[in-house]
Design a protein around this motif. Structure first.
Motif, PDB file in Angstrom:
ATOM      1  N   LYS A   1      10.959   3.789  -8.994  1.00  0.00           N
ATOM      2  CA  LYS A   1      10.230   3.124  -8.663  1.00  0.00           C
ATOM      3  C   LYS A   1       9.808   2.275  -8.971  1.00  0.00           C
TER       4      LYS A   1
ATOM      5  N   SER B   1       9.273  -0.812  -5.493  1.00  0.00           N
ATOM      6  CA  SER B   1       7.675  -1.092  -5.318  1.00  0.00           C
ATOM      7  C   SER B   1       7.917  -2.081  -5.109  1.00  0.00           C
TER       8      SER B   1
ATOM      9  N   SER C   1       8.004  -4.405  -0.628  1.00  0.00           N
ATOM     10  CA  SER C   1       6.943  -4.949   0.234  1.00  0.00           C
ATOM     11  C   SER C   1       6.481  -6.299   0.458  1.00  0.00           C
TER      12      SER C   1
ATOM     13  N   ASP D   1       4.136   0.932  -1.240  1.00  0.00           N
ATOM     14  CA  ASP D   1       3.594   0.326  -2.039  1.00  0.00           C
ATOM     15  C   ASP D   1       3.479   0.296  -2.767  1.00  0.00           C
ATOM     16  N   SER D   2       2.691  -0.005  -4.101  1.00  0.00           N
ATOM     17  CA  SER D   2       2.499  -0.281  -5.865  1.00  0.00           C
ATOM     18  C   SER D   2       2.978   1.237  -5.659  1.00  0.00           C
ATOM     19  N   HIS D   3       1.788   3.041  -5.462  1.00  0.00           N
ATOM     20  CA  HIS D   3       1.997   3.301  -6.253  1.00  0.00           C
ATOM     21  C   HIS D   3       3.507   4.407  -5.230  1.00  0.00           C
ATOM     22  N   GLY D   4       5.040   3.848  -4.620  1.00  0.00           N
ATOM     23  CA  GLY D   4       5.630   3.798  -4.081  1.00  0.00           C
ATOM     24  C   GLY D   4       5.493   5.179  -2.168  1.00  0.00           C
TER      25      GLY D   4
END
Length: 80
Positions: free
Chosen positions: A25, A29, A32, A47-50
């Motif tokens: 994960k 991330s 990007s 994004d940072s949340h996948g």
């Protein structure tokens, strides 16, 4: 598949020998912004949340006469 391999490569470059789901994960991330790439279905970036960022979506409509047309313009991006 390329996204998974790039995500794994991002982690393995740090010296880790084994991947965990959390590592993957984190590696995904990092795909990007300018590290995103062009895939068959459009831009691939997370994004940072996948979650995918600015993923291209096309909505088609089939009329009663059998003609296919775009319902809306393309949303998202195909090229970086």
């Amino acid at each position: 598949m390329i996204a998974l391999l790039r995500g794994a490569d991002n982690v393995l470059k740090t010296g880790k020998k084994q991947l965990t789901p959390e590592d993957l994960k984190t590696g995904l991330s990092q795909i990007s912004g300018s590290n995103g790439f062009q895939g068959v279905s459009g831009q691939i970036a997370f994004d940072s949340h996948g979650d995918p960022v600015d993923k291209a979506v096309v909505v088609l409509h089939v009329s009663d006469e059998g003609f296919i047309r775009m319902e809306k313009d393309i949303e998202g991006r195909f090229k970086l």
